[in-house]
Design an enzyme around this catalytic site. Structure first.
Site, PDB file in Angstrom:
ATOM      1  N   GLU A   1      -5.468 -10.549  -2.027  1.00 45.92           N
ATOM      2  CA  GLU A   1      -6.335 -10.618  -0.773  1.00 45.92           C
ATOM      3  C   GLU A   1      -7.856 -10.751  -1.094  1.00 45.92           C
ATOM      4  O   GLU A   1      -8.699  -9.910  -0.369  1.00 45.92           O
ATOM      5  CB  GLU A   1      -6.028  -9.244   0.157  1.00 45.92           C
ATOM      6  CG  GLU A   1      -4.553  -9.119   0.547  1.00 45.92           C
ATOM      7  CD  GLU A   1      -4.302  -7.751   1.293  1.00 45.92           C
ATOM      8  OE1 GLU A   1      -5.220  -7.410   1.955  1.00 45.92           O
ATOM      9  OE2 GLU A   1      -3.078  -7.657   1.072  1.00 45.92           O
TER      10      GLU A   1
ATOM     11  N   GLU B   1       0.788  -1.097  -0.086  1.00 42.63           N
ATOM     12  CA  GLU B   1      -0.051  -0.113   0.017  1.00 42.63           C
ATOM     13  C   GLU B   1       0.928   1.113  -0.021  1.00 42.63           C
ATOM     14  O   GLU B   1       0.897   2.115   1.013  1.00 42.63           O
ATOM     15  CB  GLU B   1      -0.878  -0.097   1.303  1.00 42.63           C
ATOM     16  CG  GLU B   1      -2.037  -1.282   1.124  1.00 42.63           C
ATOM     17  CD  GLU B   1      -2.913  -1.327   2.314  1.00 42.63           C
ATOM     18  OE1 GLU B   1      -2.877  -0.485   3.177  1.00 42.63           O
ATOM     19  OE2 GLU B   1      -3.711  -2.244   2.412  1.00 42.63           O
TER      20      GLU B   1
END
Length: 357
Positions: free
Chosen positions: A268, A155
């Site tokens: 994910e 991220e």
């Protein structure tokens, strides 16, 4: 003659006979792991220590996946809570579980903005670079023979914006902290697949299109500097009724990476039912489309290295941290099996996507 008229013209007995013959010739549906193994495809799931401790939960992983991702146990907050003091007990148990059951392990994650207070409190470039190097070297080297892929930087962009995130690593080292992280990981294990993991790269919106463009620019710069990046991770946390997959934008993104020699992982994949009331016509069967479509687009347009769902059974999952109503119909992230360990439609969607590869 159209299909409806043809069916109307055929005697029912003949239709039933043909249907029965077709069923007799159709082999039993393979479980996910058997299918993934048959296709030489890496299919995995996030896993928690309690999943290994519970025999019923553990068996679901054994039956369904050939790869596991420790959800939290390899993060900096778990492995190095104090400077230079490392703890690997839970991670070691997960690696041992994988080895016993002939599974691969995907490492998550080395550099993320969520770090222990002592890391975020560092104020000079030399100290943060030394801390990064020590941490990456210690963790990656320990699992050099056990973990073959890593989310090196997780991220790097803001959650809902295309801007680079303001984290301690970037404040002290500049944008080059990303390249430095990959070089450090490669030095610790030259054979590992190194991944840049990011949110919202598979979804439809002008902002998310800008996020894709920003990640492509970052990857282009890394490749130009001969940085050992092997793939980009598409997290794929969906909020049905709020998020929509963008097959065209995601497809262009995956194809652009492939042209640069960089693969993609689905890292994910899961869904939430909190937003369903916003989407008319959505049914539980629609989860099959969400889970299947994201894998299909990545496989058809990019160099898909593997797919990981963010949990297997809702029975063993923690409550969704965003859910504050104990009586709500939706209290957990949607995975592959529900509270009764019955398969959701997402299982069929994933099977269809893998079968089509």
């Amino acid at each position: 003659m159209n299909r409806r008229r043809f069916l109307a013209s055929v005697p029912l007995a003949l239709l039933y006979a043909r249907a029965g013959a077709a069923l007799a010739q159709t082999p039993p549906a393979a479980d996910l792991r058997t299918l993934a193994d048959r296709k030489s495809f890496r299919f995995g799931s996030a896993i928690d220590p309690r999943d290994i401790a519970d025999p019923a939960a553990a068996q679901i992983y054994i039956d369904n996946v050939n790869s596991i991702t420790p959800r939290n146990e390899l993060k900096w907050n778990a492995t190095e809570k104090r400077p230079g003091v490392f703890s690997f007990a839970d991670a070691d148990r997960m690696v041992a579980f994988a080895r016993k059951n002939n599974m691969r392990v995907y490492g998550h994650t080395l550099i993320w903005y969520r770090v222990p207070d002592w890391v975020s409190g560092i104020t000079d470039a030399q100290t943060i670079q030394a801390a990064m190097n020590r941490h990456i070297k210690q963790v990656v080297t320990r699992y050099k023979r056990s973990i073959d892929a890593w989310d090196v930087v997780n991220e790097p962009l803001e959650y809902d914006a295309p801007d680079l995130r303001d984290c301690v690593f970037r404040r002290l080292l500049g944008d080059d902290y990303i390249r430095m992280s990959f070089d450090m990981a490669h030095e610790a294990n030259p054979e590992a697949m190194l991944v840049l993991n990011e949110t919202h790269l598979e979804k439809k919106s002008d902002v998310f299109e800008k996020k894709r463009a920003r990640i492509l620019k970052i990857v282009e710069d890394l490749v130009a500097k001969k940085t050992p990046i092997g793939a980009v991770g598409l997290q794929s946390h969906f909020r049905p009724g709020f998020d929509q997959i963008d097959p065209e934008g995601m497809g262009r993104f995956c194809a652009a990476l492939k042209d640069m020699g960089v693969g993609v992982f689905i890292t994910e994949l899961d869904a939430s039912c909190h937003f369903l009331k916003r989407e008319k016509g959505f049914t539980p069967a629609s989860y099959a489309e969400i889970f299947g479509d994201v894998i299909t687009v990545a496989a058809e347009r990019g160099d898909l290295k593997g797919a990981t769902v963010w949990g297997m059974s809702e029975k063993y999952s923690a409550r969704d941290e965003k859910d504050t109503d104990p009586n709500a119909a939706c209290t957990k992230r949607v995975n592959l099996y529900d509270e009764n360990n019955d398969p959701r439609s997402s299982v069929d969607g994933i099977k269809r996507a893998i079968e089509a590869m």
